[in-house]
Write an enzyme that holds these catalytic residues in place. Structure first.
Site, short mmCIF file in Angstrom:
data_model
loop_
_atom_site.label_atom_id
_atom_site.label_comp_id
_atom_site.label_asym_id
_atom_site.label_seq_id
_atom_site.Cartn_x
_atom_site.Cartn_y
_atom_site.Cartn_z
N SER A 1 0.84 -1.20 0.00
CA SER A 1 0.00 0.00 0.00
C SER A 1 0.87 1.24 0.00
CB SER A 1 -0.91 0.00 1.24
OG SER A 1 -0.14 0.25 2.40
N SER B 1 0.95 3.66 2.37
CA SER B 1 0.98 4.31 3.69
C SER B 1 2.37 4.83 4.06
CB SER B 1 0.50 3.33 4.76
OG SER B 1 1.44 2.30 4.98
N LYS C 1 5.90 0.48 9.34
CA LYS C 1 5.70 1.87 9.71
C LYS C 1 7.02 2.43 10.24
CE LYS C 1 1.20 1.43 9.03
NZ LYS C 1 0.54 2.02 7.86
N SER D 1 -2.69 6.39 6.49
CA SER D 1 -1.98 5.33 7.21
C SER D 1 -2.76 4.93 8.46
CB SER D 1 -0.57 5.81 7.61
OG SER D 1 0.06 4.86 8.43
#
Length: 296
Positions: free
Chosen positions: A101, A103, A158, A261
């Site tokens: 993705s 994010s 992340k 996100s």
């Protein structure tokens, strides 16, 4: 987790067959071949002295049979060294992941294939993920892969924002750590081709790490917790954002694409035991080979 378990079981299965072959079956094959060779030499002594090609070829076939594995072993035990190497490499050193993705844009894009350092935060037993040798801990700014707390069968990626004991404030899209605003500088406009929208790009400094991030000025500032929040009492949700105290042995993480996100602002904190490793390199992107390289 599923692939790790399959690889572990495959390593054990082929390893057991490899050990049995090396120490039991192969010696038996050689002994049987030697007995056959002794009898063959006795029965064909004259032909061997004359160097008859047919007899010599038959003798060579007997010698070759003493070293050849049966086909079923060749395709099981024979692959053990390769499978074992992959298992050690993937379990303790480096593991590849694919970014699914946006994010982490602009640092990482959809389709990036990344490498993750699995030993930087300590050596862990595969499958059960138990740490057996502490080596280091995450630092602010590290890009980490971890098992998503609400569903540990899913891997997330992340950036580490808050360490255990930190006070994190993210209000009106402004980040402060332990009461100090995080330095940020505007770069300009960034166009998201996938969503066909313009975003604002900034340079943020988290301790020693400088990285780019994206803000969507049209997105609301409000943040709402999910029902699966790991530590709802550790965060206060205020108008325009939230204030959190990071619990012991846990980390607060956010995506670089801040308004696209799902991260610690919504579901809570990453337990230390859920860490997989630190992402550090894009090793392949089929559609954009120019993205190959190291990143912050």
């Amino acid at each position: 987790m599923t692939f790790s378990l399959i690889l572990f079981l495959l390593t054990v299965f082929t390893g057991v067959l490899w050990v049995l072959d090396v120490f039991i079956w192969a010696p038996k094959r050689r002994a049987a071949a030697q007995d056959e060779l002794t009898a063959f030499d006795r029965d064909n002594a004259d032909s061997l002295r004359r160097g008859e090609q047919t007899v010599v070829a038959t003798r060579n076939a007997i010698v070759q049979a003493s070293t050849d594995r049966p086909k079923w072993l060749e395709y099981t035990a024979g692959f053990f060294p390769v499978i074992f190497f992959i298992f050690i490499l993937r379990s303790f050193l480096f593991e590849p992941f694919r970014i699914p993705s946006g994010s982490m844009m602009p640092t990482l894009e959809t389709g990036d294939m990344i490498l993750v350092n699995k030993y930087q935060y300590g050596l862990r037993l595969p499958v059960i993920n138990t740490k057996i040798l502490p080596i280091g801990e995450p630092e602010r700014g590290d890009v980490v892969v971890f098992r998503y707390p609400p569903n540990e069968n899913i891997d997330y990626i992340k950036r580490v924002i808050g360490l255990p004991g930190d006070k994190i404030e993210y209000i009106n899209k402004k980040l402060s750590i332990n009461g100090k605003p995080v330095p940020i500088g505007e770069i300009g406009e960034y166009y998201d081709e996938a969503k066909m929208q313009s975003l604002e790009e900034f340079l943020e400094k988290l301790d020693k790490t400088e990285h780019h991030l994206l803000i969507n000025p049209r997105a609301p500032s409000s943040v709402y917790p999910l029902s699966t929040h790991t530590d709802p009492k550790a965060c206060d949700y205020v108008p325009g954002g939230l204030v959190c105290m990071v619990p012991k042995d846990k980390y607060f993480v956010m995506g670089d694409n801040r308004d696209n996100s799902e991260d610690s602002r919504y579901w809570g904190f990453v337990p230390e035991k859920n860490l997989v490793g630190r992402a550090f390199m894009v090793w392949m992107n089929v559609s954009k080979p120019s993205r190959i390289g190291f990143f912050n």
